[in-house]
Design a protein around this motif. Structure first.
Motif, PDB file in Angstrom:
ATOM      1  N   SER A 589       0.852  -1.191   0.000  1.00 39.99           N
ATOM      2  CA  SER A 589       0.000   0.000   0.000  1.00 39.99           C
ATOM      3  C   SER A 589       0.885   1.236   0.000  1.00 39.99           C
ATOM      4  O   SER A 589       1.932   1.260   0.647  1.00 39.99           O
ATOM      5  N   GLY A 596      -4.915   7.233   3.473  1.00 41.19           N
ATOM      6  CA  GLY A 596      -5.025   8.061   2.284  1.00 41.19           C
ATOM      7  C   GLY A 596      -3.774   8.888   2.083  1.00 41.19           C
ATOM      8  O   GLY A 596      -2.849   8.873   2.892  1.00 41.19           O
ATOM      9  N   ASP A 597      -3.728   9.641   0.991  1.00 40.48           N
ATOM     10  CA  ASP A 597      -2.530  10.440   0.709  1.00 40.48           C
ATOM     11  C   ASP A 597      -2.534  11.766   1.449  1.00 40.48           C
ATOM     12  O   ASP A 597      -1.600  12.546   1.339  1.00 40.48           O
ATOM     13  N   ILE A 601      -8.477  13.604  -3.609  1.00 44.28           N
ATOM     14  CA  ILE A 601      -8.545  13.762  -5.057  1.00 44.28           C
ATOM     15  C   ILE A 601      -9.970  14.130  -5.431  1.00 44.28           C
ATOM     16  O   ILE A 601     -10.928  13.519  -4.964  1.00 44.28           O
ATOM     17  N   PHE A 603     -13.253  14.178  -7.575  1.00 43.29           N
ATOM     18  CA  PHE A 603     -13.856  13.157  -8.434  1.00 43.29           C
ATOM     19  C   PHE A 603     -15.256  13.608  -8.835  1.00 43.29           C
ATOM     20  O   PHE A 603     -15.838  14.531  -8.255  1.00 43.29           O
ATOM     21  N   ARG A 617     -14.423  15.368  -2.973  1.00 36.84           N
ATOM     22  CA  ARG A 617     -13.058  14.871  -2.797  1.00 36.84           C
ATOM     23  C   ARG A 617     -13.093  13.503  -2.118  1.00 36.84           C
ATOM     24  O   ARG A 617     -14.006  13.212  -1.342  1.00 36.84           O
ATOM     25  N   ALA A 618     -12.083  12.712  -2.376  1.00 35.62           N
ATOM     26  CA  ALA A 618     -11.957  11.414  -1.711  1.00 35.62           C
ATOM     27  C   ALA A 618     -10.499  11.171  -1.364  1.00 35.62           C
ATOM     28  O   ALA A 618      -9.598  11.480  -2.153  1.00 35.62           O
ATOM     29  N   VAL A 620      -7.486   8.745  -1.085  1.00 38.00           N
ATOM     30  CA  VAL A 620      -7.183   7.605  -1.950  1.00 38.00           C
ATOM     31  C   VAL A 620      -6.054   6.789  -1.343  1.00 38.00           C
ATOM     32  O   VAL A 620      -5.039   7.343  -0.916  1.00 38.00           O
ATOM     33  N   VAL A 622      -3.507   3.954  -2.544  1.00 39.66           N
ATOM     34  CA  VAL A 622      -2.974   3.207  -3.675  1.00 39.66           C
ATOM     35  C   VAL A 622      -2.556   1.834  -3.156  1.00 39.66           C
ATOM     36  O   VAL A 622      -1.668   1.727  -2.317  1.00 39.66           O
TER      37      VAL A 622
END
Length: 640
Positions: A589, A596-597, A601, A603, A617-618, A620, A622
């Motif tokens: 991850s 999250g970062d 982000i 969307f 916004r969400a 995220v 990875v």
């Protein structure tokens, strides 16, 4: 003064003075006897008449002792010795009382120790009263590198100002020249060369960073270690000076080790290593350059200053506000992307200077509520302990009624008996306070483990004079609280030992103590029951994943790795972990488990039109393959 000197001499020459006094009285009596015999009395009649004329010998000795020394001090010593003998004759009673008090005093002292570290201890720096931190009225502590430059060059009310990277970087370090090249992560903080001079912290070994080390274009690749890291990593080797460490491919020479107890300006995990701000990788020194950390719009560092003598915080803040507004006005004129509202907000920021304190403001804010609850609980525990001990003293006093009555019959007044009993109570309290210090150390370790995010952080919970004074004060106060009423009651009972009124009064006091104990105990049990039930409910909360047997670890890279190389390392490590027979599943991850970062982000949803001002916004995460399977997160529909 002559009388005072005689009294002081009486404290240290008691044996000699007693002998002189006895000899003087003997000679006086013999002279009276000789005079009586010369007047025609028999020797027996002469001695009896001399004694009757002289009065009580022991009473005369007591009067002489009061004249030659400090009677109250001698009586206090007698009371202490008598109390110790009494406790030695009743060891079971003494142990129960001391352990009871140790629990109450120890729990209270443990809470105070944490409050002392959070609120009362100052930074271990020179003249902490002149040290200030620059921040906004809204509490924002971050400023740009350009702001630091303006304050450094233009402020006249400050003796010096320093810029410190907010927090620190977890950076890969390889220590060379120390018998190995083992790599590890260190908490490295970039600071200006003026930092240690402004803080007023000397080095224990070598020297701290200087302004010359941080000169623009001429920065020296040097580093200073914290004392704790020097001990942990290099074993306290005095030959560490001149050795080199490699951080992110940059070779730094160790020039100093800071003194013990100083681990940086920030709360949390202590700083291991300091290096010049001018070497900070992303910092470009040209104020007009595009470097992110050097731009006026990127506020990322702390500013700490030292006031000049006789300058107030308000005077310095007014000067810095003028400089700050002028700098931001220049930047706002050059900026082209500002809206009118953003421009107004940018210019409206107001400077204030706050005492540097001990750097634990955020931690104080988070811990004050649980500490307040714990303070009430330990306060109730201490009151219960006092009630218990008071009851024990009354019960023990009932068995000493004959002794107290005899002392009263021999001439001891109520005050003298009460003073003896209070001395015994204080003696128990002091012994209980000593044992309470041990309990306080255990309690402090417990609080540090379960209340703090970083158990081995910078919070200094070691005993100091303030903590010892609090424990001593609590011991004396506790001794007075649980000893005063029984002492007054028993001393009055000694004078009226056979009266029904005394017995009835003692019975009512016992009943009041029992009622108090029950009331406090019910309150404590109710709080404990609520606490246990809360813990049970928390354990029953569905977290949405299965944390059992999940192991998380982090790969940290130096700045020499590009994205391709990092990806290759991640893939190789993931394959190696998946191949282990003990591992059922593994994944990777980019942002921990769920964090999250941190920025979010934007969307859009097909067919949905956002409302005016609505910002979709969400956060995220990875994630790699088998992310949901590894964490035990069930899928409602579709696939991972």
């Amino acid at each position: 003064m002559k009388k005072l000197l005689k009294r002081v001499r009486g404290l240290f020459s008691r044996g000699k003075l007693e002998t002189e006094m006895a000899e003087e009285m003997r000679l006086h009596l013999e002279r009276r006897v000789e005079e009586n015999i010369a007047s025609g009395m028999t020797p027996e009649e002469a001695r009896y008449a001399a004694l009757r004329k002289f009065g009580g010998v022991e009473q005369a000795k007591e009067v002489a002792r009061e004249q030659r020394g400090f009677a109250w001090l001698e009586q206090a010593g007698q009371d202490v010795r008598f109390g110790l003998r009494g406790l030695a004759k009743a060891p079971g009673f003494a142990v129960v009382v001391i352990l009871t008090l140790a629990l109450g005093i120890g729990a209270t002292t443990a809470i105070f120790t944490l409050l002392n570290a959070l609120m009362l201890r100052a930074l271990p720096v020179a003249e902490p009263g002149r040290l200030v931190q620059v921040q906004s009225l809204n509490g924002d502590e971050s400023f740009s590198y350009v702001t630091f430059q303006r304050f450094r060059d233009q402020a006249r009310t400050l003796a010096g100002i320093a810029i410190l990277q907010r927090g620190f970087d977890k950076r890969g370090m390889i220590a060379s020249g120390m018998g190995g090249t083992e790599a590890e992560s260190v908490n490295a903080q970039a600071v200006s060369g003026s930092t240690f001079g402004v803080l007023g912290v000397p080095a224990a070994l070598g020297r701290p960073l200087t302004v010359e080390d941080d000169a623009p274009g001429k920065a020296q690749p040097v580093a200073v270690l914290s004392h704790a890291y020097w001990q942990r990593r290099f074993g306290g080797d005095a030959g560490v000076l001149g050795k080199t460490v490699q951080i992110d491919g940059v070779l730094l020479t160790i020039v100093g080790v800071m003194r013990e107890g100083f681990a940086g300006f920030h709360v949390g995990v202590p700083v291991d290593l300091w290096w010049p701000m001018e070497l900070y990788p992303e910092l470009e020194k040209n104020p007009n350059a595009s470097g992110r950390l050097a731009s006026e719009g990127w506020e990322w560092a702390l500013l700490v200053g030292r006031l000049k003598p006789a300058v107030t915080r308000e005077q310095a803040a007014a000067e810095l506000q003028t400089i700050f507004f002028r700098q931001r006005s220049d930047h706002a004129r050059r900026a082209t992307k500002f809206t009118e509202k953003e421009r107004a907000d940018f210019l409206a920021r107001t400077i204030e200077l706050v005492p540097a304190g001990n750097g634990f403001a955020a931690l104080r804010k988070r811990l004050m509520q649980p500490l307040a609850v714990l303070s009430w609980i330990v306060g109730l525990v201490l009151l219960i302990a006092c009630a218990n001990v008071a009851g024990l003293l009354l019960a023990r006093g009932a068995a000493r009624e004959r002794e107290l009555a005899v002392r009263a019959a021999l001439g001891a007044g109520r005050g003298r008996i009460a003073r003896q009993l209070i001395t015994e109570s204080l003696l128990l309290a002091v012994l209980g306070g000593g044992a309470g210090l041990v309990v306080a150390q255990w309690g402090t370790a417990f609080l540090k483990r379960y209340l703090l995010d970083h158990p081995h952080g910078m919070l200094d919970l070691s005993p100091d004079l303030r903590m010892l004074g609090f424990a001593g004060g609590m011991s004396v106060l506790t001794g007075v609280v649980f000893g005063l009423v029984p002492a007054l009651r028993l001393s009055r009972g000694a004078l009226h030992v056979s009266t029904k009124a005394a017995a009835g009064g003692r019975s009512r006091l016992n009943q009041a103590l029992v009622v108090t104990q029950i009331a406090l105990s019910v309150a404590i049990l109710a709080l404990a029951g609520l606490f246990v039930r809360s813990l049970q409910k928390l354990k029953a909360v569905d977290l949405g994943f299965r944390p059992e047997k999940v192991v998380r670890f982090v790969l940290e890279f130096g700045r020499g790795y590009d994205a391709q190389q990092r990806g290759d390392v991640h893939r190789r490590v993931l394959e190696a972990v998946e191949a282990l027979p003990q591992v059922r599943s593994a994944t990777v991850s980019g942002a921990g488990l769920f964090g999250g970062d941190g920025f979010g982000i934007r969307f859009g949803v097909e067919g949905y039109v956002p409302k005016p001002g609505e910002d979709l916004r969400a956060l995220v995460v990875v994630a790699g393959p088998a992310f949901f399977e590894t964490l035990g997160i069930p899928l409602r529909v579709g696939r991972g």
